[in-house]
Design a protein around this motif. Sequence first.
Motif, PDB file in Angstrom:
ATOM      1  N   LYS A 111      28.741  44.362 -20.843  1.00  0.00           N
ATOM      2  CA  LYS A 111      28.554  43.721 -20.068  1.00  0.00           C
ATOM      3  C   LYS A 111      27.103  44.318 -19.124  1.00  0.00           C
ATOM      4  CE  LYS A 111      30.173  42.249 -15.260  1.00  0.00           C
ATOM      5  NZ  LYS A 111      31.087  42.221 -14.531  1.00  0.00           N
ATOM      6  N   ASP A 112      27.220  45.642 -19.422  1.00  0.00           N
ATOM      7  CA  ASP A 112      25.699  46.191 -19.113  1.00  0.00           C
ATOM      8  C   ASP A 112      24.498  45.961 -19.819  1.00  0.00           C
ATOM      9  OD1 ASP A 112      27.009  47.373 -16.896  1.00  0.00           O
ATOM     10  OD2 ASP A 112      27.255  49.257 -17.869  1.00  0.00           O
TER      11      ASP A 112
ATOM     12  N   LYS B  77      32.661  47.342 -20.359  1.00  0.00           N
ATOM     13  CA  LYS B  77      31.677  47.724 -19.339  1.00  0.00           C
ATOM     14  C   LYS B  77      30.273  47.853 -19.908  1.00  0.00           C
ATOM     15  CE  LYS B  77      30.467  50.703 -15.556  1.00  0.00           C
ATOM     16  NZ  LYS B  77      29.092  51.017 -16.017  1.00  0.00           N
ATOM     17  N   THR B  78      30.416  48.355 -21.301  1.00  0.00           N
ATOM     18  CA  THR B  78      29.199  48.534 -21.884  1.00  0.00           C
ATOM     19  C   THR B  78      28.458  47.447 -22.414  1.00  0.00           C
ATOM     20  OG1 THR B  78      29.943  50.593 -22.756  1.00  0.00           O
ATOM     21  CG2 THR B  78      27.982  49.746 -23.951  1.00  0.00           C
TER      22      THR B  78
ATOM     23  N   ASP C 239      34.300  52.685 -22.658  1.00  0.00           N
ATOM     24  CA  ASP C 239      34.799  51.387 -21.734  1.00  0.00           C
ATOM     25  C   ASP C 239      33.881  50.422 -22.692  1.00  0.00           C
ATOM     26  OD1 ASP C 239      35.546  49.120 -20.635  1.00  0.00           O
ATOM     27  OD2 ASP C 239      35.384  49.875 -18.675  1.00  0.00           O
TER      28      ASP C 239
END
Length: 963
Positions: free
Chosen positions: A797-798, A794-795, A791
């Motif tokens: 964002k992290d 998501k990566t 993803d």
Amino acid sequence: MASSSKFNPLEEEDDDDVEEEVQHFDDFTLASSWERFISDIEATCRQWLANGPKNLVEKGAVAVEDSKNLFTVKHELKDVSKSYCMEFYFLIDNDGSQQAGIDNWNSNSHDLQLCFGVKDFLLIAPQSASGVLLDTPESSKLLSAVAIALSNCGSLWPAFVPVHDPSRKAYIGIQNMGTVFTRRFEADRIGSQVPVKLMHLEGLYELFVSKFVYSGVDFSMHNFKVHFMMRLTYQTFPYDEEDDENDMDDLMGDKADTAENNGSESRNKVLWDDDCPWSEWYSAEDPLRGFELVVTWADRTVESTLEMAELENASPHDAEKWIMHPILSPYLGDPSLGKRIDFASQLLCLVEALDTSFTAQFMEDFVSVENPSSENLKTSVVIPPPSVLDRVIKDLFREGSKLPDFTKGEHKFSRALKAAPLESLFTQFCLHSLWFGNCNIRAIAFLWIEFVREVRWCWEETQPLPKMPFDGSIDLSTCLINQKLHLLAICIEKKREMNEEFLDCIGSDDSSDASVSMEEHHKVDRRRNTSSEADLQRKRDSSIAEDTSNRPRVERKTERTNSENQSPTFRRGSAGPVGTMMLLKSHQRLHAPFTQDPPLMTEDMHEERLQAVEAFGDSLNVPGQLEKDILLSDMSAFKAANPEAVFEDFIRWHSPGDWESFEPKTTETSAGPITEGSKDKWPPCGRLSQRMSDQGNLWRKSWNDAPALQADDQKPLVDPNREGEKIVHYLETVRPDQLLEQMVCTAFRGSADTLNLTNFGNMRQMTSKLEQLYLIIKSTLGALQRNNLPDKGKTVKDLKRLCVVFENVEKLVTVAASIHRKFLDASRLAQVIFSDFYTIYSPTMGMNSNDEENKSRTEMEVSRQEVNLRERQVVSNLFAPPSANQSWRKVLSMGNLLNGHEPILREIIFSTGDDVNNGIHYAAAADVAATNYRKGEEIETHRMYVSGTSNDLRVGLSVTSCD
């Protein structure tokens, strides 16, 4: 008429009763507006008195700003023509109870509390733009109304009214102290052109004495005992102002210096973090903008102006108490106050570049004019000029006299991150890219293309690759690009050695005579082999030290006998006898050969080899080409070192597990003569294992095909030219997302390792936070180590959350470094100050950081710390002597200088009292006891608070009189 005027005592008694009833009846329909105004004040005060401080807080009392225990409630009052606001200020303890008194030097006190030494008080001001009363009769009338109301409800609160111009901060006030005494207050301020006499303590002393002696008295001829307290506040000059001045001086000096590098170095020396590890990449703003020092002289009795003059010339070191307050930079709590330039901000830009990298297949696509996405990037990103690009490339490929320390800055958790060492070439490239064109994808593409061109030039010109080792094994725990660069550096070195050997051969052929016999050539070879024996020994040692898990062949360590036990017969390619092992068919020692170094492979090469082995099945029966080449090389070297050896001898040395030895039956005659100094019988008894005895065994076939050649005469197992070209091709065609993923991992580790080099003393909180940071980086970057991101959104964002965590730790590191540098000889102060800041800042180390938590740290202020006698010199050194530009205004000095620094604020309290036992009124002693003055023995008749500098002066006077 006479009867009507006759006196009637009954009627008079009735009239008295009516009058008495009228006196006890309050008819507000007939009362004046003035009386109703007083009644409103009285009712409000009675309500506040009945509630008490604790209930007032529960009912909505507001805490005063910059004060922890001072609260206020408000009430609106209306007169015929004006509206007023009455405020009640009161102090409470942390447990909700009312405080018994007030400290004269409480830094959190209200201005009126400092001026007049009161605790709870009323403040009444008109609801107007200025909030002050400009009419003297109006102020006196308003103050009288408040005094009447407070007297009616039995309150001893002082009341104040603002008067005059707002800039003067002038007040008048009154306080009923019981049945006898009344205190009157008056405060005013001179905003400019302070008389010279009032700049000095002698003049202020005479000003106070003039309030209670006759005007005609000569103060120099008489002594008047007064109580004296003084508090001086010093503040260092802001560091940015000092830097600006020093920078200007250095800039003028640099104009005379034609060398650009020398000029930049001289400018960097003025920065506070010049010797900090991050100064190579950016200059951080000093988180400690300065220091505030409060020096207090305790209560003492002075009697003359001469004593005051001595006090004015006294050193601050003579004061009884020092209180220090660090001044923090506002950016620590609110990053939006300025453009933040540090590792965290640039790592965030790199993460955004990673998010963009998935849109192209090659790095050239981001700089190509034919690519439509490149046109869109041109409008939003900036590319540095060619001069900056050349400077970065020169810095990256600058050749040093020796290799850097690749363990520099390494934390115990650094190797858990699949990146590269801090001083390696790829890490330096990643750190440079953070500051190249604000780390946008287009700038990174330009820098990478030029970087690869320089790498290719090093390869084609056989120049050593800087910042990379040219020997050793490949560290598979690092990122793939670092592995490739390491292997390329080794290939360049091997290529250089091959070129030198080729040139040596050509030179020897040209210089040799055509009539030289073959025997002489062999002698030359033997001498060459003898001279290179030490090099061969070193190669053998490095081969043995190689980790067996990373090598495709089985290699056993051999015991080597001392030189005196070695056979005098020289064997080509021999590393010496192997213990007491003997050859099966010849009564000779078995010698271990020098073998070629195992071929070095990167992570992807290992994966390809394992896939090939899995495809062919049993690697023993159908080995890969590399395994065949290694086996043939070892067999050839073994044959050269042991000319009379057989296949079984090779198995005994190379694969002892495939040789099954057994003891022969005991007989009277020995099976063979025992070699001198050997415990083994000859010939050795044993046989090959089942798998080695099978017909068509590939090992035996390879043994039969292997020529007797020592390692130096064999063909290399790996062609450095072919492997080097493959590596350069990989660098030129790597996908942008694969490059950026490795860059993100390496940049995070490089930045963290740089911060880990910071010297912050014995601050255990920082050690713990850095460990947490490495663990969080490891868990977050784990997704980038996979071949395909599950993803991408998501990566990314992290990773952005990780940048916030990194920012918090980076700020803590800069604060710790700044405190440690300034308090090297006062470790207690450094630890206490940082612990206090750490408690206030308390950054979120997890991944749940949000904006609300950041807003709670917008305004931060560490507590004030008391300085003991041994630490005073360290604190004093923080106040560097001011420069000529900074001290130009100190023509009229107030004295008490600290290293040339004049106090930014001087506060003095004069007071004098009178013994009530002399007796002015019978109720005096009771009133004094009720007000807690001098334990019921002495009342403070006059008190004067003075604060200001040479530019302004404020005086607050309170006088107690017997009315």
